[in-house]
Enzyme design. Sequence first.
Site, PDB file in Angstrom:
ATOM      1  N   SER A  55       0.839  -1.196   0.000  1.00 16.21           N
ATOM      2  CA  SER A  55       0.000   0.000   0.000  1.00 16.21           C
ATOM      3  C   SER A  55       0.872   1.243   0.000  1.00 16.21           C
ATOM      4  CB  SER A  55      -0.907   0.026   1.229  1.00 16.21           C
ATOM      5  OG  SER A  55      -1.594   1.259   1.330  1.00 16.21           O
ATOM      6  N   TYR A  92      -2.213   0.077  10.424  1.00 15.94           N
ATOM      7  CA  TYR A  92      -2.305  -0.364   9.023  1.00 15.94           C
ATOM      8  C   TYR A  92      -1.046   0.021   8.238  1.00 15.94           C
ATOM      9  CZ  TYR A  92      -3.867  -0.840   4.201  1.00 15.94           C
ATOM     10  OH  TYR A  92      -3.945  -1.167   2.867  1.00 15.94           O
TER      11      TYR A  92
END
Length: 322
Positions: free
Chosen positions: A183, A196
Amino acid sequence: MPPVVPKSTGTTNARPRADGSTDTVARLAATIVGRRFRSCPVRRRAVPMSTQPRSADRTVVVTGASSGIGRATARGFAGRSWRVFGTSRRDRPDEHGVTMLRLDVRSQDSVASCVDEVLRRAGRIDVLVNNAGVMHSGIAEETTQAEARAVFDVNFFGTVRVTAAVLPGMRARGRGHIINVGSLAAWIGEPGEAYYPASKAALARYTEALRHEVRHRGVAVCSVEPGAFVTDVVDASSNTAATIADYDGLRERARETLNRSLRGGGDPRKVADLIVRIAGTRRPRARYGVGPEALLVPRLTTLLPQRLVEHLLRRGYRLDKG
């Protein structure tokens, strides 16, 4: 994903792009570094195509294939005549040429059982796409250690488990591809979801190390780091069970910014197309960014002064309001 950063007062609004993003960050950077980005746009290098045949003899496993990027990727491989196994934590029917298998990447037994089933049916795994992941929303102090471990157990250790189960076969054959879906969040500590991006940063460093360790055995390892794309990750994300009043305003602004960015993102099929093309290359690059944000943010975080990067991030998330 990092939010769209508003322009300074007195300037014109950022021009929207076709995928819903804006070029605000690029314009701000251009002003600061001598308009470098405006005159020399980031070049997107094409992924070279391989001479390897695309046929039903080649097998790919895509984890987290029940929705979003995983589903689009599995369908993309199937549309190019690969033998495709998609996985999901719950039982799912086969669809669009994709054989769905149950897999919980948090369980070593589940991983072993799933990989054994693929090998029993197909004989080998040529490409592994580690896509399964979860998002957790919560201020760092509010998040318990158990909640934080749950994020890492899927996003990081889940990939480690599946990779460890697939690697022996690839090493024995002297070839194979492992594509880890990371990501853009790995580049920036996004407020309101600290664990995250932390898990994705860990995944990025693991991928880099593994790439060097297995290259001499003919196994190619790389990461794909998407920016903002429309998936159900926001709706499926977990939230901290307990909150602290001091963070109420900041938490809501950060969550609103993140949700707006993701829901206004691009088509996940763009990520899927790239992954399928990477699987057809003999020597993929170490990292592929997808989307305008994923191409710009790594460059901006290294070219711009750190204080300016932090200022832009805080403005984008409206952290200094209230």
